[in-house]
Each structure stands twice: as C-alpha cells, then as structure tokens.
Design an enzyme around this catalytic site. Structure first.
Site, PDB file in Angstrom:
ATOM      1  CB  CYS A  15      28.930   5.558  43.715  1.00 22.13           C
ATOM      2  SG  CYS A  15      28.165   7.063  43.091  1.00 22.13           S
TER       3      CYS A  15
ATOM      4  CB  CYS B 112      29.188  10.835  49.875  1.00 24.44           C
ATOM      5  SG  CYS B 112      28.482   9.453  48.990  1.00 24.44           S
TER       6      CYS B 112
END
Ligand SMILES: Nc1ncnc2c1ncn2[C@@H]1O[C@H](COP(=O)(O)OP(=O)(O)OP(=O)(O)O)[C@@H](O)[C@H]1O
Length: 421
Positions: A101, A222
């Site tokens: 990410c 997450c």
C-alpha cells in the site's frame, strides 16, 4: 518574496497524522490535509470505518484551520494491493499489504495527486521515520533562518536521499516504507521522525485534538480489522480442503479448509486435539499443511533465504555490495522484530541471498526481508525461496518452500557457503 511552501499531508483521522499536520503548520508551511479512502466496505459491526475516519480527518483539518480534501483509491487499492494479497495467499505465501500500500497508494497515487493536482512542493505523513534530507534541514535551521530557495534546493538537488530509522525505535515504521521510490522520498517529510509516541500524544492533548487521541492504534491488516481472519478470507478465496500432517511421522492429524489460512509459526487449531501444533510448512501443490508439536521445533528455524529483485531505496544497489558481491548488514521480516545480523550475496538478476548469522523462527515465503545498516533502511525484497531448516537437513528431505519460485531461479549462483538448494 514567494509564499510559504505547500506541503500536502496525508491525514488519516488518527493522532499521528494530526500532529504531523500541526507541526508542519508550526514550521510555517502552507498545509493541506488529504484523506484517502482505500477500502469500501463495512466492518464487523456493519459500520463503514472509512467514513468515521474521514469525519475525524475533516475535524483535524478544521481545528488546524487547513484545507481538506478527500480522494478515493478504492479501485487502485483493490487492483494493486488487495488482488496481490489474495494472489499471494493462494500461492501459499504470507503477503504484507501495508508495504504494498505504501508503495502503490500513499507514495505513488497520493504523491502524484498532491504534486500534480494540488501543486504540492512536498508531501508528509505521520509515519515514524526520517530521511537524510530531514536531518540536513534541521541542521541548517539551527544556525540560520531558512532563506527562500533553501527549500527549493532541498528538493531539486539530486542528492541521493536515505531512509533512516525513527528516533523512537519501538515505533519506527521504516519496515513499511522499504519499497518507497527515491522520487517520492525526495519530496516527503516525516514530521514525527524525531519524536516519541508519548510526546506526540501530549502535543495532541495540548492542541484540542482529543477526538483523535481516543482512537485505538491501527493493528494488523487494516481491511480485516477485528474480524476473524478465516471468515474474512473465505469470502474471497474458495475453500481448498486439505490435511494437517505431522512433520515428524507423516501422520494425518486432521483436516483444514485451505492452506492459505495458515502462516508459518502460527498455532494450528486441529479439531479434536487438545495439544498445540504449529505450522512449519505449506504444500500448496498437495494442499497439505505440515505441523510440528512445539513452538520452537527445529523445523521452524532457518538461516537462509532468497528474495526476488530487491528494491534499494537510495543506492541501486549499494556500491559495497556491487564491489564485493557480499555485504554484512541486518534484516527483519516482521515489523518490530529484533534486527538479525546477516550477509547478503548479490545475484546478477538483482535478487539476493540472505544468510542470517543464526537461524530465525518462522520465515515465510511472501514476506519482505527488509535490510538495515547503521540506522539506514536500505530497501527490501520479497522472500521467494527458503533454505532448509536444521530439521529437514538432518532428515535429508526437501520441502515445498525450497522449491524454485518466480524470479531467483538459482541458476548458477549460490549464497556462497557451499549450500546446495
Ligand atoms: N486513510 C488515510 N488517509 C490519509 N492518510 C493516511 C490514511 N491512512 C494512513 N495514512 C497516512 O499514513 C500514515 C501511517 O499510517 P498508519 O495507519 O500506518 O499509521 P498510524 O500510526 O495509525 O497513523 P495515524 O495515527 O495518523 O492514523 C498516517 O500517519 C497518515 O499520514
């Protein structure tokens, strides 16, 4: 005289980025806050956490009196991060979506948006990390008032920028930044690099940022949140039932719903058995998960691995490694694990062998080996091949993770210590 330089800060709705934005304002920059929406679904309680985080980020920007923008990278995140995550699990590997990410979303999509659309001179995040430029700037500011032009030089002079560990070594997040490009790093500020988390919380408390202080630290992956990992992943991957097999006597101990649900070193819950078993190997070809009866079983310890092509943050690759073909440094493959001394051997295709000075527990394919030398994060490479454990060597058998995978085929090179894989 020109106006203040424009820094676009990634504001997540958490305490770290709130304080990062606050400190940038105090330094006299023109600051804009941007919230990224990367994941578009409900958590385990049916709440869209991204919407709540976005509201918190908006409030941070209101309190700091800075402009706020929201961008959606849901599609990019799905294509570049989540698809890779699923593919890696399907291959039996253990991916790290946070590293991916940072590479593709924060330091590529967000960075480009900030520079191209918002006209940023630099971006900032609330990561605990430092760069060699940051240090230089602090040094210069100590002695002279920052003249206009210094900031410009900072980003225009083509010095190589190093990624350095944070002062708070427990919070240091360079592990997650080890795949970031030199171009993005050159124009990135990490305002929290020299601070401890406690101090950051104190700053937040003193500056009316109570709403972000109450939030819990983000932990784990997450998008999984607090959900049960097995239930989550089985929404996306077809179950692939297989057997749990004891590595010691090949006895079948039970069945599982898919090898991708397990990571090396993890305790495997085997139906009907009370004693703990630990995953030591995954055979994605046969669908079996090999287990051992002890958390410190020798089948879990290895001292050799090979990465895919390494991403070097500053020097591509370090001159000493090119010159000597070998280099001593340290590595880790999980955030916050102790650094392990190792020797790197460079292969012609840009991959490296990593020989640890002593065997480490639960190295897994797909994790990133992140390299450090003297407080500098040098870069990282994905682990694509593992050497034998002491146990498998002793038993004289090969294991699935020793098989050749992807780049790094082992053609004609070796870690330089007579090991044959
Ligand atoms: N959704 C988001 N929108 C904007 N920026 C983000 C977002 N998620 C993370 N970031 C940026 O990346 C940094 C690191 O995020 P990470 O979630 O790893 O750490 P964190 O310590 O929980 O940070 P924070 O307390 O700011 O949420 C954040 O400080 C922020 O600058």
């Amino acid at each position: 005289m020109q106006g203040a330089r424009h820094v676009v800060c990634a504001v997540s709705g958490g305490v770290d980025s709130a304080v990062a934005a606050l400190l940038l304002r105090r330094r006299g920059y023109q600051v804009t806050g941007v919230f990224m929406k990367n994941w578009d679904s409900l958590d385990e309680h049916g709440v869209c956490t991204a919407d709540k985080d976005c509201e918190d980020a908006y409030r941070v920007c209101q309190i700091l009196d800075i402009p706020f923008h929201q961008v959606s990278y849901v599609k990019e995140y799905w294509n570049d991060v989540f698809s890779d995550f699923l593919n890696e699990y399907e291959k039996g590997r253990t991916p790290n979506p946070d590293i991916v990410c940072n590479k593709h979303i924060k330091f590529s999509c967000f960075f480009n948006y900030a520079v191209d659309n918002l006209g940023a001179d630099a971006v900032a995040t609330g990561h605990y990390a430092r760069t060699s430029l940051e240090d230089e700037e602090v040094f210069q500011q100590k002695h002279i008032k920052r003249p206009e032009g210094l900031f410009r030089n900072r980003f225009e002079i083509r010095n190589v920028v190093k990624l350095l560990q944070a002062a708070d070594s427990f919070k240091d997040q360079t592990f997650f930044l080890s795949q970031v490009s030199q171009d993005a790093l050159r124009r990135t500020l990490f305002p929290l690099g020299g601070l401890t988390k406690d101090f950051v919380k104190k700053i937040a408390a003193e500056n009316s940022l109570h709403h972000v202080l109450q939030k819990k630290e983000s932990m784990g992956i997450c998008f999984v949140g607090k959900r049960n990992f097995e239930n989550f992943i089985l929404q996306y991957l077809q179950p692939r039932p297989g057997k749990f097999i004891s590595i010691e006597d090949n006895k079948v101990l039970g069945t599982h719903k898919g090898w991708f649900l397990y990571t090396l070193g993890q305790r495997a819950k085997i139906g009907g058995l009370r004693e703990p078993w630990y995953v030591v190997e995954k055979d994605s070809a046969r669908g079996d998960v090999l287990v051992a009866p002890r958390t410190d079983h020798p089948a879990l310890y290895r001292d050799l691995l090979r990465t895919g092509r390494v991403h070097w943050v500053a020097e591509e690759p370090p001159a000493a490694l090119v010159r000597d073909k070998m280099m001593e440094c340290h590595f880790r493959f999980r955030h916050q694990m102790a650094l392990v001394p190792c020797v790197l051997t460079l292969n012609q295709d840009g991959t490296v062998w990593v020989t640890a000075v002593k065997a480490v527990r639960a190295l897994a394919l797909g994790q990133f080996a992140v390299f450090y030398k003297g407080g500098e994060c040098l870069g990282s490479g994905k682990i694509l091949r593992l050497g034998p454990s002491a146990y498998t060597l002793q038993k004289g058998r090969s294991t699935p993770s020793m098989a050749v995978e992807g780049s790094g085929s082992g053609r004609g090179d070796s870690p330089g210590r007579g090991t044959t894989l």
